[in-house]
Motif scaffolding. Sequence first.
Motif, PDB file in Angstrom:
ATOM      1  N   ALA A  11     -20.006 -24.398  40.219  1.00  0.00           N
ATOM      2  CA  ALA A  11     -20.758 -23.847  39.761  1.00  0.00           C
ATOM      3  C   ALA A  11     -21.881 -22.763  40.288  1.00  0.00           C
ATOM      4  O   ALA A  11     -22.882 -22.710  41.551  1.00  0.00           O
ATOM      5  CB  ALA A  11     -22.237 -24.951  39.548  1.00  0.00           C
ATOM      6  N   VAL A  13     -24.077 -19.430  40.516  1.00  0.00           N
ATOM      7  CA  VAL A  13     -25.262 -19.300  40.553  1.00  0.00           C
ATOM      8  C   VAL A  13     -25.711 -17.543  40.912  1.00  0.00           C
ATOM      9  O   VAL A  13     -25.463 -17.647  41.968  1.00  0.00           O
ATOM     10  CB  VAL A  13     -26.661 -20.776  41.070  1.00  0.00           C
ATOM     11  CG1 VAL A  13     -26.632 -21.746  39.851  1.00  0.00           C
ATOM     12  CG2 VAL A  13     -26.246 -20.912  42.005  1.00  0.00           C
ATOM     13  N   ASP A  14     -27.102 -17.197  40.631  1.00  0.00           N
ATOM     14  CA  ASP A  14     -27.687 -16.176  40.872  1.00  0.00           C
ATOM     15  C   ASP A  14     -27.766 -16.514  41.653  1.00  0.00           C
ATOM     16  O   ASP A  14     -27.965 -15.236  42.669  1.00  0.00           O
ATOM     17  CB  ASP A  14     -28.575 -15.979  39.744  1.00  0.00           C
ATOM     18  CG  ASP A  14     -29.495 -16.615  39.266  1.00  0.00           C
ATOM     19  OD1 ASP A  14     -29.528 -17.836  39.449  1.00  0.00           O
ATOM     20  OD2 ASP A  14     -30.583 -16.020  39.124  1.00  0.00           O
ATOM     21  N   PRO A  19     -32.302 -20.991  42.368  1.00  0.00           N
ATOM     22  CA  PRO A  19     -31.185 -20.811  40.981  1.00  0.00           C
ATOM     23  C   PRO A  19     -31.618 -20.641  39.422  1.00  0.00           C
ATOM     24  O   PRO A  19     -32.875 -21.504  39.571  1.00  0.00           O
ATOM     25  CB  PRO A  19     -29.667 -21.829  40.226  1.00  0.00           C
ATOM     26  CG  PRO A  19     -31.034 -23.098  41.463  1.00  0.00           C
ATOM     27  CD  PRO A  19     -31.821 -22.538  42.373  1.00  0.00           C
ATOM     28  N   LEU A  21     -29.858 -18.699  36.771  1.00  0.00           N
ATOM     29  CA  LEU A  21     -28.876 -18.764  35.516  1.00  0.00           C
ATOM     30  C   LEU A  21     -27.505 -19.098  36.489  1.00  0.00           C
ATOM     31  O   LEU A  21     -27.613 -19.165  37.760  1.00  0.00           O
ATOM     32  CB  LEU A  21     -28.626 -17.508  36.051  1.00  0.00           C
ATOM     33  CG  LEU A  21     -29.598 -16.084  35.559  1.00  0.00           C
ATOM     34  CD1 LEU A  21     -28.999 -15.034  35.713  1.00  0.00           C
ATOM     35  CD2 LEU A  21     -29.943 -16.570  34.325  1.00  0.00           C
ATOM     36  N   LEU A  22     -26.254 -19.255  35.811  1.00  0.00           N
ATOM     37  CA  LEU A  22     -25.826 -19.984  35.995  1.00  0.00           C
ATOM     38  C   LEU A  22     -23.981 -19.344  35.166  1.00  0.00           C
ATOM     39  O   LEU A  22     -24.411 -19.588  33.554  1.00  0.00           O
ATOM     40  CB  LEU A  22     -25.294 -21.834  35.235  1.00  0.00           C
ATOM     41  CG  LEU A  22     -23.951 -22.348  35.384  1.00  0.00           C
ATOM     42  CD1 LEU A  22     -24.406 -22.704  36.656  1.00  0.00           C
ATOM     43  CD2 LEU A  22     -23.656 -23.584  34.778  1.00  0.00           C
ATOM     44  N   PHE A  92     -22.287 -25.765  44.878  1.00  0.00           N
ATOM     45  CA  PHE A  92     -22.830 -25.040  44.054  1.00  0.00           C
ATOM     46  C   PHE A  92     -22.621 -23.686  44.800  1.00  0.00           C
ATOM     47  O   PHE A  92     -21.822 -23.235  45.825  1.00  0.00           O
ATOM     48  CB  PHE A  92     -24.561 -24.679  44.825  1.00  0.00           C
ATOM     49  CG  PHE A  92     -24.925 -25.738  43.369  1.00  0.00           C
ATOM     50  CD1 PHE A  92     -25.992 -25.284  42.779  1.00  0.00           C
ATOM     51  CD2 PHE A  92     -25.854 -27.217  43.693  1.00  0.00           C
ATOM     52  CE1 PHE A  92     -26.503 -26.577  41.099  1.00  0.00           C
ATOM     53  CE2 PHE A  92     -25.984 -27.472  43.566  1.00  0.00           C
ATOM     54  CZ  PHE A  92     -26.590 -27.612  42.098  1.00  0.00           C
ATOM     55  N   GLU A  94     -22.449 -18.954  45.517  1.00  0.00           N
ATOM     56  CA  GLU A  94     -23.619 -17.200  45.236  1.00  0.00           C
ATOM     57  C   GLU A  94     -22.324 -16.525  45.191  1.00  0.00           C
ATOM     58  O   GLU A  94     -21.198 -16.312  46.667  1.00  0.00           O
ATOM     59  CB  GLU A  94     -24.908 -17.095  45.749  1.00  0.00           C
ATOM     60  CG  GLU A  94     -25.368 -16.598  45.797  1.00  0.00           C
ATOM     61  CD  GLU A  94     -26.807 -16.124  47.258  1.00  0.00           C
ATOM     62  OE1 GLU A  94     -28.042 -16.658  46.031  1.00  0.00           O
ATOM     63  OE2 GLU A  94     -26.568 -15.815  47.728  1.00  0.00           O
ATOM     64  N   TRP A 111     -23.152 -15.771  31.447  1.00  0.00           N
ATOM     65  CA  TRP A 111     -24.649 -16.256  32.546  1.00  0.00           C
ATOM     66  C   TRP A 111     -25.477 -16.896  31.791  1.00  0.00           C
ATOM     67  O   TRP A 111     -25.896 -16.594  30.664  1.00  0.00           O
ATOM     68  CB  TRP A 111     -24.720 -14.988  33.509  1.00  0.00           C
ATOM     69  CG  TRP A 111     -24.788 -14.777  34.483  1.00  0.00           C
ATOM     70  CD1 TRP A 111     -23.605 -13.736  34.445  1.00  0.00           C
ATOM     71  CD2 TRP A 111     -24.398 -15.071  36.079  1.00  0.00           C
ATOM     72  NE1 TRP A 111     -23.808 -12.961  35.791  1.00  0.00           N
ATOM     73  CE2 TRP A 111     -23.700 -14.079  36.537  1.00  0.00           C
ATOM     74  CE3 TRP A 111     -24.684 -16.501  36.681  1.00  0.00           C
ATOM     75  CZ2 TRP A 111     -23.583 -14.243  37.835  1.00  0.00           C
ATOM     76  CZ3 TRP A 111     -24.363 -16.631  38.167  1.00  0.00           C
ATOM     77  CH2 TRP A 111     -23.798 -15.500  38.408  1.00  0.00           C
ATOM     78  N   SER A 113     -29.238 -19.191  31.091  1.00  0.00           N
ATOM     79  CA  SER A 113     -30.513 -19.638  31.715  1.00  0.00           C
ATOM     80  C   SER A 113     -29.643 -21.273  31.885  1.00  0.00           C
ATOM     81  O   SER A 113     -29.980 -22.227  31.471  1.00  0.00           O
ATOM     82  CB  SER A 113     -31.557 -19.563  31.299  1.00  0.00           C
ATOM     83  OG  SER A 113     -32.528 -20.025  31.957  1.00  0.00           O
ATOM     84  N   LEU A 114     -30.981 -21.635  33.615  1.00  0.00           N
ATOM     85  CA  LEU A 114     -30.792 -23.507  33.507  1.00  0.00           C
ATOM     86  C   LEU A 114     -32.391 -23.355  33.160  1.00  0.00           C
ATOM     87  O   LEU A 114     -32.970 -24.785  33.700  1.00  0.00           O
ATOM     88  CB  LEU A 114     -30.779 -23.147  34.938  1.00  0.00           C
ATOM     89  CG  LEU A 114     -29.029 -23.124  35.183  1.00  0.00           C
ATOM     90  CD1 LEU A 114     -29.556 -22.963  37.179  1.00  0.00           C
ATOM     91  CD2 LEU A 114     -28.574 -23.911  35.016  1.00  0.00           C
ATOM     92  N   VAL A 139     -31.051 -29.221  40.398  1.00  0.00           N
ATOM     93  CA  VAL A 139     -31.505 -27.589  40.168  1.00  0.00           C
ATOM     94  C   VAL A 139     -33.699 -28.059  39.724  1.00  0.00           C
ATOM     95  O   VAL A 139     -34.246 -27.275  40.766  1.00  0.00           O
ATOM     96  CB  VAL A 139     -31.347 -26.048  38.939  1.00  0.00           C
ATOM     97  CG1 VAL A 139     -32.349 -25.392  39.543  1.00  0.00           C
ATOM     98  CG2 VAL A 139     -29.976 -26.278  39.530  1.00  0.00           C
TER      99      VAL A 139
END
Length: 144
Positions: A11, A13-14, A19, A21-22, A92, A94, A111, A113-114, A139
């Motif tokens: 996963a 994520v930004d 987090p 964005l995924l 997760f 990065e 990308w 949005s979460l 999250v």
Amino acid sequence: MTALINVVGAAVVDSLSAPALLLAARRTAPPQFAGMWEFPGGKVEAGESAESALQRELMEELGVTVRLGEELQSGSTSGWTLNERAAMRVWFAELTGGEPRPLEDHDELRWVSLDGNEVLELEWIPADFPIVRALLERVATSAL
């Protein structure tokens, strides 16, 4: 009885700390999953740790290096059930190097949005959808 195939997924994520964005990856094959979205990753090879396999798969599929965060727990030591023969553990992650590109098995990366329904509006591979829901709950409840 055949041994369970161990699969790993990320996963991406930004930010592990906050987090928003995924990174979702759209499959090109097999035909029943082509055009559907998934967590990038792949099979754990013999003698390889799950974490090493995930690092290798992300370099092969996306051309990136990552820092792994916590594992998204499924409630089973083998991970999330994909089918009767395979289970996937998901971490997760990065980005630490490289710009994600669809190098293998995917034709698009996005990308999403979460926050809100954007991630839920993608057509996920059915086995990945419960993981998406668990990720959103994780999250929403705390920092990674």
